[in-house]
Design a protein around this motif. Sequence first.
Motif, mmCIF file in Angstrom:
data_model
loop_
_atom_site.group_PDB
_atom_site.id
_atom_site.type_symbol
_atom_site.label_atom_id
_atom_site.label_comp_id
_atom_site.label_asym_id
_atom_site.label_seq_id
_atom_site.Cartn_x
_atom_site.Cartn_y
_atom_site.Cartn_z
ATOM 1 N N GLN A 1 0.814 -1.218 0.000
ATOM 2 C CA GLN A 1 0.000 0.000 0.000
ATOM 3 C C GLN A 1 0.851 1.274 0.000
ATOM 4 O O GLN A 1 0.576 2.235 -0.694
ATOM 5 C CB GLN A 1 -0.954 0.018 1.213
ATOM 6 N N LYS B 1 2.316 2.033 -3.331
ATOM 7 C CA LYS B 1 1.333 2.669 -4.222
ATOM 8 C C LYS B 1 1.195 4.158 -3.907
ATOM 9 O O LYS B 1 1.080 4.986 -4.804
ATOM 10 C CB LYS B 1 -0.042 2.014 -4.039
ATOM 11 N N LYS C 1 4.328 6.076 -5.216
ATOM 12 C CA LYS C 1 4.634 6.023 -6.647
ATOM 13 C C LYS C 1 4.472 7.368 -7.362
ATOM 14 O O LYS C 1 5.387 7.809 -8.075
ATOM 15 C CB LYS C 1 3.786 4.935 -7.326
#
Length: 254
Positions: free
Chosen positions: A107, A110, A113
Motif C-alpha cells: 500500500q 502505491k 509512486k
Amino acid sequence: MAHIISLTNQKGGVGKTTTSVNLSVSLAVSEVKTLLIDLDPQFNATTGIEELLIEPKGNIYDALIRGTASKDVVTKTKLEHLDIVTSTSDLVGAEVELVSIMAREHQLKKVLKPLLKKYDYILIDCPPSLGLLTLNALTCSDAVIIPIQCEYYALEGLGQLLNTIRLVQKNLNPDLEIEGVLLTMYDGRLNLSKQVAEEVRSYFEDKTFKTVIHRNVSLSEAPSFGKPALLYDANSTGAQNYMSLVEEILKDGN
Ligand code: ADP
Ligand code: MG
C-alpha cells in the motif's frame, strides 16, 4: 527518482525519529529535495517539526486507508527542499485495517509512486514494531538505516530485525539493501559507549556509518520547540553530526 530509506529498529527510543527529522532537514538544507514520511502512530516526527509546517494537509492514514490522493497528503515546510507526510493516532488502526486489504504490504509503495519523481530522497520514520506498517516501509524502500543506541542490550533484538529484512528481500522486495547502521547517543566519556560501538563495528563491519551521533542535549530539547536541531542550535554537536551523516550518505550514494 527518489532513493527511499526506512529508519527502522523495532526497539523504541533508539533514535529513529530523531534521525528521520534531523537527517531530512540536513538533506534539505544541502539542497537535496527530500520528503519525510511519518509512519508512526505516535507521530513524534510530525510534532518534532511542527513549527516548520505550512498549512498541514491530509496525513499518511488518509492516503493508506482512506484512499486520499498522494499529492493531497503532502505538507510543505518552511524549508524549500523539505516536504512531509504527517501522521496521526488514527494510524494505530491501520495495522489491523491493512490486514484485509489486497496486496496489503504494497500500500505504501502505491502511495509513494506518484511522488517519486519530485524528490531525491524519501525518508520513512518507522514505528517501533515489525508489524504491517514496517513491512509496508521495507517493501517500498531501496534501503534501511538501522539506528543503534550505544547502551546496554544495544544488539538485543537485532537478529529478529535482520531476519525480517531477509524475509522481505526474499518475498516482497529483492532490492532492499542495508544503507548503514548508525550509532546514536554515543557518549565518549563512557566505556560502555565505546564497547557498544566496537561490538557493532565488528558485527556490521563496513556497514556501520563512520559518522557517530553523540548524546547531545540540543537533539533532545529541539523537538519540544517543534524544531529540528539545525534550526534550534545550528552549532550544536547534534546538528553538526547529522550534517556529517548527510555528507557521508551523499558521498557513498550518488
Ligand atoms: P525512536 O524514534 O527510536 O523511538 P527517538 O528518536 O524518539 O527514538 O529518541 C528517543 C529519545 O531520545 C527522545 O526523547 C530523543 O529526544 C532522545 N534522543 C535521541 N537521540 C539523541 C541524542 N543523540 N542525544 C540526546 N538525546 C537523544
Ligand atoms: Mg520514533
